[in-house]
Design a protein around this motif. Structure first.
Motif, mmCIF file in Angstrom:
data_model
loop_
_atom_site.group_PDB
_atom_site.id
_atom_site.type_symbol
_atom_site.label_atom_id
_atom_site.label_comp_id
_atom_site.label_asym_id
_atom_site.label_seq_id
_atom_site.Cartn_x
_atom_site.Cartn_y
_atom_site.Cartn_z
ATOM 1 N N MET A 31 -31.848 14.037 -15.996
ATOM 2 C CA MET A 31 -30.032 14.209 -16.398
ATOM 3 C C MET A 31 -30.546 15.287 -18.307
ATOM 4 S SD MET A 31 -28.141 10.915 -18.042
ATOM 5 C CE MET A 31 -26.746 10.862 -18.049
ATOM 6 N N ALA A 32 -28.527 15.882 -18.236
ATOM 7 C CA ALA A 32 -28.883 17.029 -19.006
ATOM 8 C C ALA A 32 -29.063 16.173 -20.774
ATOM 9 C CB ALA A 32 -28.062 17.517 -19.102
ATOM 10 N N GLU A 33 -29.741 16.537 -21.966
ATOM 11 C CA GLU A 33 -30.249 16.320 -23.030
ATOM 12 C C GLU A 33 -28.909 16.450 -23.432
ATOM 13 O OE1 GLU A 33 -31.837 14.672 -25.997
ATOM 14 O OE2 GLU A 33 -32.476 14.730 -24.215
ATOM 15 N N VAL A 34 -29.155 15.033 -24.315
ATOM 16 C CA VAL A 34 -27.059 15.621 -24.788
ATOM 17 C C VAL A 34 -27.447 15.426 -26.464
ATOM 18 C CG1 VAL A 34 -25.219 14.437 -25.488
ATOM 19 C CG2 VAL A 34 -26.425 14.140 -23.044
ATOM 20 N N SER A 35 -27.064 16.752 -26.826
ATOM 21 C CA SER A 35 -27.806 16.811 -28.723
ATOM 22 C C SER A 35 -25.999 16.677 -29.292
ATOM 23 C CB SER A 35 -28.032 18.505 -28.990
ATOM 24 O OG SER A 35 -27.117 18.566 -29.076
ATOM 25 N N ASN A 36 -26.589 16.629 -30.721
ATOM 26 C CA ASN A 36 -25.352 16.376 -31.204
ATOM 27 C C ASN A 36 -24.183 17.291 -31.816
ATOM 28 O OD1 ASN A 36 -26.456 13.490 -32.243
ATOM 29 N ND2 ASN A 36 -27.449 14.428 -34.101
ATOM 30 N N ASP A 37 -25.203 18.388 -31.212
ATOM 31 C CA ASP A 37 -24.488 20.178 -31.775
ATOM 32 C C ASP A 37 -23.243 20.103 -30.344
ATOM 33 O OD1 ASP A 37 -25.494 20.521 -34.484
ATOM 34 O OD2 ASP A 37 -27.442 21.900 -32.707
ATOM 35 N N LEU A 38 -23.579 19.305 -29.193
ATOM 36 C CA LEU A 38 -22.573 19.336 -27.908
ATOM 37 C C LEU A 38 -22.135 18.684 -28.092
ATOM 38 C CD1 LEU A 38 -22.380 20.723 -25.302
ATOM 39 C CD2 LEU A 38 -23.169 18.981 -24.329
ATOM 40 N N ILE A 39 -22.333 16.718 -29.023
ATOM 41 C CA ILE A 39 -21.029 16.239 -28.925
ATOM 42 C C ILE A 39 -19.862 16.508 -29.871
ATOM 43 C CG2 ILE A 39 -20.250 13.933 -29.529
ATOM 44 C CD1 ILE A 39 -23.426 13.452 -28.756
ATOM 45 N N PHE A 40 -20.542 17.295 -31.437
ATOM 46 C CA PHE A 40 -20.024 17.927 -31.941
ATOM 47 C C PHE A 40 -19.240 19.108 -31.527
ATOM 48 C CE2 PHE A 40 -18.974 21.319 -35.314
ATOM 49 C CZ PHE A 40 -18.219 20.019 -36.544
ATOM 50 N N GLU A 41 -19.111 20.041 -30.885
ATOM 51 C CA GLU A 41 -18.406 20.801 -30.327
ATOM 52 C C GLU A 41 -17.653 20.799 -29.144
ATOM 53 O OE1 GLU A 41 -18.680 23.985 -30.390
ATOM 54 O OE2 GLU A 41 -19.520 23.998 -32.396
ATOM 55 N N VAL A 42 -18.036 18.876 -27.960
ATOM 56 C CA VAL A 42 -16.568 18.980 -27.541
ATOM 57 C C VAL A 42 -15.806 18.004 -28.312
ATOM 58 C CG1 VAL A 42 -16.207 16.640 -25.976
ATOM 59 C CG2 VAL A 42 -17.731 18.300 -25.624
ATOM 60 N N LEU A 43 -16.145 17.395 -29.547
ATOM 61 C CA LEU A 43 -15.505 16.723 -30.633
ATOM 62 C C LEU A 43 -14.423 18.232 -31.048
ATOM 63 C CD1 LEU A 43 -17.514 13.961 -31.446
ATOM 64 C CD2 LEU A 43 -15.429 13.544 -30.511
ATOM 65 N N LYS A 44 -14.155 19.604 -31.453
ATOM 66 C CA LYS A 44 -14.196 19.804 -32.591
ATOM 67 C C LYS A 44 -13.020 20.185 -30.916
ATOM 68 C CE LYS A 44 -16.320 23.477 -33.209
ATOM 69 N NZ LYS A 44 -17.568 24.393 -34.331
ATOM 70 N N GLN A 45 -13.335 20.863 -29.717
ATOM 71 C CA GLN A 45 -12.157 20.961 -28.941
ATOM 72 C C GLN A 45 -11.194 19.818 -28.570
ATOM 73 O OE1 GLN A 45 -14.278 21.515 -25.531
ATOM 74 N NE2 GLN A 45 -15.144 24.095 -26.415
ATOM 75 N N VAL A 46 -11.397 18.751 -28.336
ATOM 76 C CA VAL A 46 -11.243 17.686 -28.719
ATOM 77 C C VAL A 46 -9.625 18.022 -29.580
ATOM 78 C CG1 VAL A 46 -10.553 14.667 -28.324
ATOM 79 C CG2 VAL A 46 -12.174 16.224 -27.850
ATOM 80 N N GLN A 47 -9.671 17.354 -31.233
ATOM 81 C CA GLN A 47 -9.121 17.613 -32.307
ATOM 82 C C GLN A 47 -8.543 18.715 -31.948
ATOM 83 O OE1 GLN A 47 -11.426 18.301 -35.562
ATOM 84 N NE2 GLN A 47 -10.178 16.993 -36.989
ATOM 85 N N GLN A 48 -8.875 20.226 -31.747
ATOM 86 C CA GLN A 48 -7.891 21.157 -31.239
ATOM 87 C C GLN A 48 -6.563 20.735 -30.668
ATOM 88 O OE1 GLN A 48 -10.651 24.234 -30.538
ATOM 89 N NE2 GLN A 48 -11.369 24.965 -32.353
ATOM 90 N N ARG A 49 -6.866 20.565 -29.965
ATOM 91 C CA ARG A 49 -6.066 20.127 -28.223
ATOM 92 C C ARG A 49 -5.559 18.667 -29.005
ATOM 93 N NH1 ARG A 49 -8.335 19.380 -22.575
ATOM 94 N NH2 ARG A 49 -5.761 19.369 -21.911
ATOM 95 N N LEU A 50 -5.273 18.157 -30.131
ATOM 96 C CA LEU A 50 -4.589 16.907 -30.730
ATOM 97 C C LEU A 50 -3.904 17.434 -31.257
ATOM 98 C CD1 LEU A 50 -7.137 13.988 -31.052
ATOM 99 C CD2 LEU A 50 -5.171 13.752 -28.918
ATOM 100 N N ASP A 51 -4.600 18.177 -32.366
ATOM 101 C CA ASP A 51 -3.445 18.608 -32.731
ATOM 102 C C ASP A 51 -2.794 19.714 -32.478
ATOM 103 O OD1 ASP A 51 -5.122 18.178 -35.547
ATOM 104 O OD2 ASP A 51 -6.084 19.694 -35.204
ATOM 105 N N ARG A 52 -2.769 20.485 -31.099
ATOM 106 C CA ARG A 52 -1.574 21.148 -30.190
ATOM 107 C C ARG A 52 -0.751 20.036 -29.935
ATOM 108 N NH1 ARG A 52 -5.814 24.722 -28.191
ATOM 109 N NH2 ARG A 52 -6.350 23.002 -26.475
ATOM 110 N N VAL A 53 -1.336 18.739 -29.591
ATOM 111 C CA VAL A 53 -0.215 18.442 -29.192
ATOM 112 C C VAL A 53 0.670 17.875 -30.469
ATOM 113 C CG1 VAL A 53 -0.342 15.864 -27.952
ATOM 114 C CG2 VAL A 53 -1.802 17.498 -26.952
ATOM 115 N N ASP A 54 0.247 17.037 -31.571
ATOM 116 C CA ASP A 54 0.760 16.609 -32.544
ATOM 117 C C ASP A 54 2.144 17.708 -32.800
ATOM 118 O OD1 ASP A 54 -0.298 14.605 -32.457
ATOM 119 O OD2 ASP A 54 -1.863 15.117 -34.299
ATOM 120 N N HIS A 55 1.934 19.077 -32.649
ATOM 121 C CA HIS A 55 2.874 20.582 -33.477
ATOM 122 C C HIS A 55 4.059 19.984 -32.261
ATOM 123 C CE1 HIS A 55 4.369 23.818 -34.854
ATOM 124 N NE2 HIS A 55 4.106 24.531 -33.266
#
Length: 77
Positions: A1-25
């Motif tokens: 199983m692939a190693e999940v690092s904090n950096d990977l989680i942070f990048e995914v969360l940033k993408q999710v936040q960007q998408r949510l910002d677009r949805v809010d707009h």
């Protein structure tokens, strides 16, 4: 199983936040459009009510003119 690092989680969360910002707009844009449509609908309803009022007054005037000219239709017997 692939190693999940904090950096990977942070990048995914940033993408999710960007998408949510677009949805809010987009939701804000849709709200503005709906408010504009609501305003137009209210204006149209008021115009229709004004037309009905004018037609009602004309109906009364026509009845008065017909009675005055004695051209009202006799009731059918």
């Amino acid at each position: 199983m692939a190693e999940v690092s904090n950096d990977l989680i942070f990048e995914v969360l940033k993408q999710v936040q960007q998408r949510l910002d677009r949805v809010d707009h987009k939701i804000d844009e849709i709200k503005s459009e709906l408010n504009a449509l609501r305003g137009h609908q209210i204006s149209m309803q008021q115009d229709v009510q004004n037309v009905y009022g004018i037609l009602g007054r004309f109906d009364v005037r026509f009845d008065h003119i017909e009675r005055r000219l004695e051209i009202t239709e006799a009731p059918a017997t």
